[in-house]
Design a protein around this motif. Structure first.
Motif, PDB file in Angstrom:
ATOM      1  N   LYS A 262       0.888  -1.110  -0.064  1.00 17.57           N
ATOM      2  CA  LYS A 262      -0.144   0.183  -0.145  1.00 17.57           C
ATOM      3  C   LYS A 262       1.076   1.389   0.041  1.00 17.57           C
ATOM      4  N   LEU A 263       1.784   1.339   0.864  1.00 16.72           N
ATOM      5  CA  LEU A 263       2.938   2.383   0.779  1.00 16.72           C
ATOM      6  C   LEU A 263       3.470   2.403  -0.570  1.00 16.72           C
ATOM      7  N   GLN A 264       3.925   1.531  -1.375  1.00 15.31           N
ATOM      8  CA  GLN A 264       4.399   1.459  -2.358  1.00 15.31           C
ATOM      9  C   GLN A 264       3.529   2.075  -3.410  1.00 15.31           C
ATOM     10  N   ASP A 265       2.313   1.739  -3.527  1.00 14.09           N
ATOM     11  CA  ASP A 265       1.024   2.035  -4.439  1.00 14.09           C
ATOM     12  C   ASP A 265       0.929   3.450  -4.391  1.00 14.09           C
ATOM     13  N   ASN A 266       0.679   3.939  -3.074  1.00 13.36           N
ATOM     14  CA  ASN A 266       0.532   5.327  -2.655  1.00 13.36           C
ATOM     15  C   ASN A 266       1.885   6.198  -2.641  1.00 13.36           C
ATOM     16  N   PHE A 267       2.669   5.912  -3.062  1.00 16.58           N
ATOM     17  CA  PHE A 267       4.179   6.772  -2.779  1.00 16.58           C
ATOM     18  C   PHE A 267       3.724   8.126  -3.365  1.00 16.58           C
ATOM     19  N   ASP A 268       3.087   8.274  -4.562  1.00 19.30           N
ATOM     20  CA  ASP A 268       3.145   9.787  -5.092  1.00 19.30           C
ATOM     21  C   ASP A 268       2.403  10.534  -4.022  1.00 19.30           C
ATOM     22  N   CYS A 269       1.586  10.032  -3.255  1.00 21.00           N
ATOM     23  CA  CYS A 269       0.753  10.950  -2.314  1.00 21.00           C
ATOM     24  C   CYS A 269       1.771  11.741  -1.363  1.00 21.00           C
ATOM     25  N   PHE A 270       2.793  10.859  -1.085  1.00 23.74           N
ATOM     26  CA  PHE A 270       3.740  11.723   0.168  1.00 23.74           C
ATOM     27  C   PHE A 270       5.116  11.917  -0.392  1.00 23.74           C
ATOM     28  N   ALA A 271       5.174  11.746  -1.681  1.00 25.37           N
ATOM     29  CA  ALA A 271       6.679  11.859  -2.026  1.00 25.37           C
ATOM     30  C   ALA A 271       7.265  13.305  -1.803  1.00 25.37           C
ATOM     31  N   ASP A 272       6.462  14.342  -2.212  1.00 25.17           N
ATOM     32  CA  ASP A 272       6.803  15.823  -2.347  1.00 25.17           C
ATOM     33  C   ASP A 272       6.838  16.119  -0.646  1.00 25.17           C
ATOM     34  N   LYS A 273       6.273  15.226   0.390  1.00 29.47           N
ATOM     35  CA  LYS A 273       6.562  15.978   1.766  1.00 29.47           C
ATOM     36  C   LYS A 273       7.862  15.125   2.418  1.00 29.47           C
ATOM     37  N   LEU A 274       8.532  14.284   1.858  1.00 28.19           N
ATOM     38  CA  LEU A 274       9.711  13.598   2.375  1.00 28.19           C
ATOM     39  C   LEU A 274      10.757  14.593   2.543  1.00 28.19           C
ATOM     40  N   GLN A 275      10.680  15.822   1.832  1.00 26.92           N
ATOM     41  CA  GLN A 275      11.784  16.759   2.501  1.00 26.92           C
ATOM     42  C   GLN A 275      11.891  17.298   3.549  1.00 26.92           C
ATOM     43  N   THR A 276      10.671  17.039   4.306  1.00 27.02           N
ATOM     44  CA  THR A 276      10.514  17.453   5.721  1.00 27.02           C
ATOM     45  C   THR A 276      11.200  16.338   6.557  1.00 27.02           C
TER      46      THR A 276
ATOM     47  N   LYS B 285      13.584   4.915  -2.825  1.00 24.99           N
ATOM     48  CA  LYS B 285      12.844   5.792  -3.284  1.00 24.99           C
ATOM     49  C   LYS B 285      12.505   7.245  -2.380  1.00 24.99           C
ATOM     50  N   LEU B 286      12.235   6.549  -1.086  1.00 22.56           N
ATOM     51  CA  LEU B 286      12.269   7.442   0.154  1.00 22.56           C
ATOM     52  C   LEU B 286      13.598   8.532   0.114  1.00 22.56           C
ATOM     53  N   SER B 287      14.410   7.610   0.028  1.00 25.30           N
ATOM     54  CA  SER B 287      15.996   8.525   0.108  1.00 25.30           C
ATOM     55  C   SER B 287      15.966   9.281  -0.874  1.00 25.30           C
ATOM     56  N   ALA B 288      15.733   8.949  -2.199  1.00 25.66           N
ATOM     57  CA  ALA B 288      16.024   9.807  -3.549  1.00 25.66           C
ATOM     58  C   ALA B 288      15.101  10.974  -3.392  1.00 25.66           C
ATOM     59  N   SER B 289      13.657  11.055  -2.822  1.00 30.74           N
ATOM     60  CA  SER B 289      12.787  11.895  -2.693  1.00 30.74           C
ATOM     61  C   SER B 289      13.252  13.051  -1.741  1.00 30.74           C
ATOM     62  N   HIS B 290      13.695  12.351  -0.693  1.00 31.92           N
ATOM     63  CA  HIS B 290      14.161  13.295   0.527  1.00 31.92           C
ATOM     64  C   HIS B 290      15.446  14.036  -0.169  1.00 31.92           C
ATOM     65  N   ASN B 291      16.378  13.511  -0.534  1.00 30.13           N
ATOM     66  CA  ASN B 291      17.485  14.310  -1.144  1.00 30.13           C
ATOM     67  C   ASN B 291      17.328  15.114  -2.276  1.00 30.13           C
ATOM     68  N   GLN B 292      16.238  14.899  -3.269  1.00 27.16           N
ATOM     69  CA  GLN B 292      15.775  15.724  -4.133  1.00 27.16           C
ATOM     70  C   GLN B 292      15.224  16.715  -3.691  1.00 27.16           C
ATOM     71  N   GLY B 293      14.367  16.832  -2.604  1.00 26.65           N
ATOM     72  CA  GLY B 293      13.677  17.939  -2.263  1.00 26.65           C
ATOM     73  C   GLY B 293      14.639  18.887  -1.441  1.00 26.65           C
ATOM     74  N   LEU B 294      15.513  18.292  -0.893  1.00 27.41           N
ATOM     75  CA  LEU B 294      16.512  19.079  -0.134  1.00 27.41           C
ATOM     76  C   LEU B 294      17.295  20.038  -1.218  1.00 27.41           C
ATOM     77  N   ASP B 295      17.702  19.156  -2.124  1.00 22.96           N
ATOM     78  CA  ASP B 295      18.549  19.952  -3.326  1.00 22.96           C
ATOM     79  C   ASP B 295      17.809  21.052  -3.912  1.00 22.96           C
ATOM     80  N   SER B 296      16.399  20.868  -4.316  1.00 21.12           N
ATOM     81  CA  SER B 296      15.619  21.759  -4.842  1.00 21.12           C
ATOM     82  C   SER B 296      15.389  22.846  -3.835  1.00 21.12           C
TER      83      SER B 296
END
Length: 1315
Positions: A1155-1169, A1202-1213
């Motif tokens: 379920k987390l994998q299927d709904n990853f897009d829902c919280f991907a942009d929030k992982l920079q926190t 994927k979590l790590s990539a989204s987190h790092n991408q958010g910090l870089d942006s």
């Protein structure tokens, strides 16, 4: 010869092939497989000739068989097994006679011992080999058309299945013999223990059945021969670090047995004490073992150690502390055993039978102070223990320097002013005094002069020194140390030695007393520490009484019984806390409570029956001091159970009557307790009260009632037990018990209420309420009696008013009307009047709805039965067969008539309440304007007690008529919101709760205002609101929507009692299907809203409690998906953090991970926190610890990447955005403030136009009806999912003339609900 050698059990089969030393048996030759059949034949022949001892010469062929077992034919194996069973059976029969022979020679004993060990080794080897072969063959699919080899294997396996059970019986028979007689010294060889110690812990993990056998062996061996285990314990200790918890348990159990049987007592040597302490430390360390079974077992072992009094006093505090810590263990079994251990500590404590920390603190403080004084005194007397010679040696350098200055010329300004005293004694004292004052120079100068003046006299006639300096120093030394003999002493040596002897004796006595005092202080300190820990445990265990596990609850109850017997003051709180468990649906818990109170109160000590009765009555009276109504009701249930089972002796009842009638000396409090106890007993046997009703009336309702209204109130409560069950009964003979109107009881009640009406008393109102209730319960025509009481009390008010008006007229003031002049009456008089009106109104409604309705139904049933009987009689006379169909039809019609008659009777009662009770002809109509005036004018009637009484009366009067209720709900809720008096708000919340049950459709639009009281600033109001809402929600009288989040906020209320109410609510709500699961998403949305005002830490606490009720896998998976999707609608970083924290509270399964994998897009942009990212990492870490399939682990790793990539991408942006532009990043849009919020209390302003009736949901329901949809059961909806509609509903406010006359009906749990 081989027989002369000793056979040792090998650690491995190959050990028998190696020479183990002189005198040990070694296998000489391993025969090839082809030579085994003739060797077995030879063994069989020898066995027939010599018996079982033949194995001593034929061991090698059988060993060879085990060595070649895989390659040997099946027939040979089976022959060997059969032969060995015959040998062991024959030897077993021989041993039973040989072991009893006291004249057995050493050679014969050795031969039979070697035979026994060889037979056991060979037989167990065959068992192991056959078991291994059978398991392997069971994995092979046997081909029925295959070769002969497989068929033979199958046959061999079948034979082993048949022989297994007889072989085990044979081994059991052998082990039941007293085999210890064969060993010298009656001790089993230590190789058995050492072999287990040599086993590798990693190998034991793979051999579960073997480990179980080893563990059982060690445990039983320790119980039988603990000294042997002690001597070999070092070999076993490394298994405590192994993975096998069973072996850890066995070794720890062996330690406990050694502690109990060997290392026990005060006479142990130093080495034994060290071993004992080491074992105890190991046991304590494993109280915190990673395995719950080990923790539980160690607690059990300590319980045995404590009961056997094998635990040193120095270890008490540490073990008790560990046991208290285990009360918070997640394992139920551990908690249960921790409670048992603490109970064992109490029962076997060496301190005292009374363990009150408060009582122990004062003597401890006193003895510590005494010890300090003794130490100070000893220190002061011990100071001279430094001899004067030692002091002189310390002073000598300074004295010598001062003496040397005598021989130097005087400095300028220095004069010689000192003169020697006239006598030797005075001069000596003078010099000694100067030495004591450290004035060495003056002392030396005086000594120099004294030597010249008193030549030849002691102490100035000492031995001649080489020079004058040495002479002066010698004299000073003799003077300071007192070494010169006393001229006046007749026998100086004897006197000096006697003095020294006395000093030594006194010093020894002082040291002895000091040691005793230190021991006493240590004892008191240990007792105090023990008491403090037990008190700490009380608070933890008392909370366990309402756990879901029955065994834990039973242990908690048993613990409090034990604590009570040791006089711990806090135990009474636990004894009271267990009272509500008498209503438990679990029979074991209810019986445990009954047994607890049976042991505590029904078994008092005393020489005579009278003394035991006094003890029982005294104990029960104590528990009722300051007891709440709920406590008294629970105690009544328990006592009624005892009475029904005849467990309360007649002497107890007799003593209670003596106390009540004051024949036995007692206080007013004890007299009141006696009446209460009699009333409780009457619940089980009403004749206890019924046979002495006249005594109750004459004593309890006499002229002295004005002195103690509380006694009269309890008398009314006791008499009320005579009333029959108010529930309608179907039996025609069950006529309700009622007394005639002219009974002396009602005359006394009317007179007592009327007399006390005009007297200020804080206890008159509770008595009046009990009296009015009793009249309606027992009197025929109670409304006439109460109307008479109202008239008499009203007349007293009018008389007081006329007196006040007369005084005003005399003073020149114009007389005012009653309504205007009401304010001139005493406040308590108005309060008494409105309270009386409210109670009569409420009891009149209850009387009509319950008693009258039940009586109408009973009479109707009687009439129908009589009609049916007449018809059956007439039909029997006519004997017309064709009438059967008509009779059936008639019975059906009667059934319909009976069903409709219920509605007809209900309608009759309703019409009386709606049209008659409040019309102008009824007495109530005269008092309603007064009640409304007091409620509408809080400034004019500012007394808090009067306002509270009027508010409660308003609620009671609203219970009469739906029309009156509807027209005054606005006033009622206005007062509830805006009154500054907590008592008024609490009373109106209770009234609103009752109205919600009686008129649910009218109160439903005002539900949000009930929820608002959950945030009242006053704790008592919040608690009342919590209790009322709990009752309404659990009874399905209020729609459960997102507003239930207000109940959730009570979980973090500063008041512990309010937290308890909220915890109980959610615990009960969790039993109603999926209620909490359905409400959770909405509660999360509301509480994470910044406008809600719930702190983040408080939010975490609430969620931890609520998520503990989510136990189903499907609910967990669904919540994971819902929480992920909620990230899309979240608007603030706080909401991101809250949602991610909630995910950490769920036990994520494989499906949840998908379920987390299927709904990853829902919280991907929030992982920079960072907080959000950390929570997701926690979820994955917990999933990994749980273990899983390789593909699932791969999925977890992929998700982590994927979590790590989204987190790092958010910090870089974020960094790029800050570097590329000086303009700061836009903040998230703030939520628009709501027009109104149910979370915030309304203003306390007293303007009526600020508070208007909320709009009911009529229009939406009207549209549903037009669409033609059938009516459905009300379902729970999430208001946060329908934000627009919920906001409109919340902000809907209408003027008074726009208040709708029809409201949305809500589903009721039954068609008719009686009050």
């Amino acid at each position: 010869m081989a027989a002369a050698k000793e056979f040792h059990l090998p650690f491995a089969p190959a050990d028998l092939l190696r020479d183990g030393g002189p005198g040990r048996y070694v296998v000489q030759e391993v025969l090839p497989a082809c030579e085994l059949p003739p060797a077995l034949t030879a063994f069989r022949t020898a066995f027939r000739a010599r018996g079982a001892l033949a194995v001593l010469q034929h061991f090698d062929p059988l060993y060879s068989l085990l060595h070649h077992f895989r390659t040997v034919g099946t027939a040979v194996k089976e022959d060997a097994l059969e032969l060995m069973m015959q040998v062991v059976s024959h030897h077993s029969n021989e041993l039973s006679a040989i072991l009893g022979d006291s004249g057995l020679s050493h050679a014969d004993r050795t031969a039979h011992l070697n035979t026994l060990k060889m037979n056991c080794y060979l037989l167990t080897g065959l068992v192991d080999a056959f078991e291994t072969e059978t398991c392997k063959n069971g994995l092979v699919v046997v081909d029925h058309a295959g070769k002969n080899k497989k068929n033979r294997t199958k046959i061999s396996g079948s034979l082993w299945e048949e022989e297994r059970e007889p072989l085990l019986r044979l081994l059991t028979q052998l082990l039941q013999l007293d085999l210890r007689q064969l060993w010298s010294g009656l001790v089993v060889e230590e190789e058995f223990v050492r072999e287990i110690g040599q086993k590798c812990p990693q190998d034991l993990v793979r051999d579960a059945s073997g480990v179980k056998g080893y563990a059982t062996f060690i445990t039983e061996l320790a119980e039988q021969i603990p000294a042997l285990v002690l001597s070999n314990m070092s070999v076993l200790l490394h298994h405590l670090d192994g993975e096998s918890y069973m072996l850890r348990n066995a070794i720890l159990a062996a330690m406990a047995e050694v502690l109990v049987q060997v290392l026990n007592g005060d006479q142990l040597e130093e080495a034994a004490r060290g071993t004992r302490d080491q074992f105890l430390n190991m046991l304590q360390a494993h109280i915190c073992d990673v395995n719950g079974f080990v923790r539980s077992r160690v607690l059990q072992l300590f319980t045995r150690i404590v009961r056997c009094k094998a635990l040193p006093l120095t270890q008490f505090h540490s073990v008790v502390s560990l046991a208290v810590g285990r009360l918070k263990d997640k394992s139920v079994v551990v908690v249960k055993n921790a409670i048992q251990l603490l109970a064992a500590f109490l029962s076997n404590n060496p301190f005292s039978c009374k363990l009150s920390s408060t009582d122990l603190a004062e003597p401890l403080k006193k003895e510590v102070q005494k010890l300090q004084e003794m130490r100070d005194r000893d220190r002061s007397t011990a100071a001279p223990a430094i001899t004067t010679e030692e002091e002189w040696e310390a002073m000598l350098p300074e004295v010598r320097a001062a003496t040397q200055q005598l021989f130097q010329p005087l400095q300028e300004g220095e004069e010689e002013v000192l003169e020697v005293e006239e006598t030797v004694e005075n001069a000596s004292e003078q010099i000694t005094r100067l030495l004591r004052k450290l004035n060495y120079k003056s002392a030396a100068r005086l000594t120099q002069k004294a030597l010249c003046r008193f030549q030849g006299k002691e102490p100035f006639s000492g031995p001649t020194e080489e020079n004058e300096e040495a002479t002066i120093l010698g004299v000073l030394k003799r003077l300071y140390t007192g070494s010169c003999p006393d001229e006046n002493s007749e026998d100086p040596p004897h006197s000096n030695s006697s003095l020294k002897t006395q000093e030594v004796v006194a010093e020894e006595q002082s040291q002895t007393e000091l040691v005793k005092q230190e021991m006493l202080v240590q004892y008191l300190q240990d007792a105090y520490n023990f008491s403090v820990k037990i008190t700490e445990a009380l608070s933890l265990i008392s909370k366990m009484m309402y756990e879901n596990c029955t065994s834990v609850v039973q242990e908690a109850i048993e613990f409090f019984v034990t604590v009570s017997q040791f006089g711990v003051p806090q135990a009474l709180l636990g004894v009271r806390r267990m009272l509500p468990l008498i209503w438990s649906k679990e029979p074991g818990i209810k019986e445990a409570v009954l047994n607890a109170y049976r042991r505590l109160y029904l078994s008092p000590s005393g020489d005579s029956e009278r003394a035991r009765a006094q003890g029982l009555v005294h104990s029960l009276s104590l528990i009722m001091v300051d007891a709440s109504l709920g406590t008294i009701q629970c105690l009544e249930e328990i006592i009624s159970e005892f009475v029904q089972k005849d467990e309360i002796k007649p002497a107890v009842i007799q003593l209670l009557w003596e106390r009540f009638t004051e024949k036995s000396q007692c206080s007013s409090l004890e007299q009141r307790a006696a009446v209460m106890l009699l009333g409780m007993m009457a619940r089980g046997k009403p004749e206890i009260i019924g046979s002495n009703l006249d005594i109750l009336v004459t004593v309890g309702l006499s002229e002295k009632v004005c002195e103690d209204y509380r006694l009269a109130q309890e008398v009314c409560n006791a008499i009320s037990k005579l009333a029959s069950n108010p529930k309608p009964a179907l039996e025609k003979n069950n006529t309700p018990f009622r007394l005639p109107q002219d009974h002396m009881l009602f005359g006394c009640l009317s007179e007592t209420v009327s007399k006390g009406f005009a007297q200020p008393s804080g206890h008159w109102i509770p008595f009046m309420e009990a009296a009015v209730m009793l009249i309606y319960q027992l009197a025929e025509g109670p409304e006439e009696i109460c109307a008479h009481i109202l008239q008499m009390c009203s007349q007293q008010v009018l008389d007081k008013l006329q007196e006040a008006d007369g005084q005003k007229a005399d003073a020149g003031d114009s007389p005012s009307r009653i309504s205007d002049g009401a304010t001139s009456l005493p406040t308590f008089l108005l309060m008494h009047l409105v309270s009386l009106v409210g109670q009569v109104a409420l009891q009149q409604v209850a009387y009509l709805e319950v008693s009258v309705s039940a009586e109408l139904r009973r009479r109707r049933i009687l009439r129908e039965e009589e009609k049916t009987k007449k018809r059956s009689d007439s039909s029997a006379k006519k004997q017309r067969p064709q009438s059967t169909g008509n009779e059936t039809t008639m019975e059906e019609e009667l059934g319909l008539v009976g069903a409709s008659a219920d509605d007809t009777e209900a309608e009759l009662i309703r019409s009386i309440c709606e049209t008659e009770l409040l019309d102008g002809k009824h007495l109530f109509s005269a008092f309603v304007p007064l009640v409304l005036k007091i409620c509408n004018n809080p400034g004019l009637y500012s007394d808090s007690a009067l306002s509270a009484a009027a508010a409660l009366t308003l609620g009671k009067v609203c219970m009469i008529s739906s029309e009156f209720c509807d027209s005054h709900l606005r006033l009622l809720f206005t007062m509830m919101e805006k009154s500054t008096l907590p008592g008024v708000r609490s009373n109106l919340i209770i009234a609103a709760g009752d109205l919600a049950i009686r008129f649910p459709n009218l109160v439903e639009p005002w539900t949000s205002h009930l929820y608002a009281r959950l945030r009242d600033p006053c704790p008592s109001v919040r608690q009342t609101a919590g209790l009322v809402m709990t009752h309404l929600i659990l009874k399905d009288m209020v729609k459960v929507k997102g507003q239930v989040s207000e109940m959730a906020t009570l979980l973090v209320d500063p008041e512990e009692a309010i937290m308890g109410v909220a915890q109980n609510f959610f615990s009960e709500l969790s039993n109603k299907g999926n209620a909490i699961y359905n409400l959770l998403p909405d509660i999360i949305s509301r509480l994470s809203d910044p406008n809600c005002g719930v702190e983040e830490e408080s939010f975490h606490t609430i969620m931890r409690h609520l998520f503990s009720y989510i136990t189903k896998d499907k609910q967990t998976e669904s919540l994971v998906e819902k929480l992920c999707q909620r990230f899309r609608t979240a608007r603030t970083e706080r909401q991101y953090r809250d949602l991610s924290y909630c995910l950490t509270l769920l036990p994520i399964s494989e499906r949840g991970l998908h379920k987390l994998q299927d709904n990853f897009d829902c919280f991907a942009d929030k992982l920079q926190t960072p907080a959000v990212y950390s929570c997701f990492q926690t979820v994955l870490a917990r999933f990994r610890r749980a273990g899983g399939k390789p593909e699932t682990k791969a999925l977890a790793e992929e998700l982590e990447q994927k979590l790590s990539a989204s987190h790092n991408q958010g910090l870089d942006s974020a960094e790029t955005c800050q570097e590329g532009s000086e303009t700061p990043m836009p903040e998230p849009a703030k939520q628009k403030p709501k027009a109104s919020s149910r979370r915030q209390p309304l203003s306390t302003a007293n303007r009526d136009e600020d508070f208007v009736t909320p709009q009911p949901r009529t229009l939406r329901n009207h549209k549903r009806v037009q669409k033609g949809h059938p009516s459905k059961k009300a379902i729970i909806t999430f208001s946060s999912d329908e934000e627009n509609s919920s906001e409109d509903e919340l902000s809907a406010e209408l003027k008074e003339d726009e208040t709708p006359t029809k409201t949305t009906p809500i589903t009721r749990s039954s068609a008719r609900r009686l009050r």
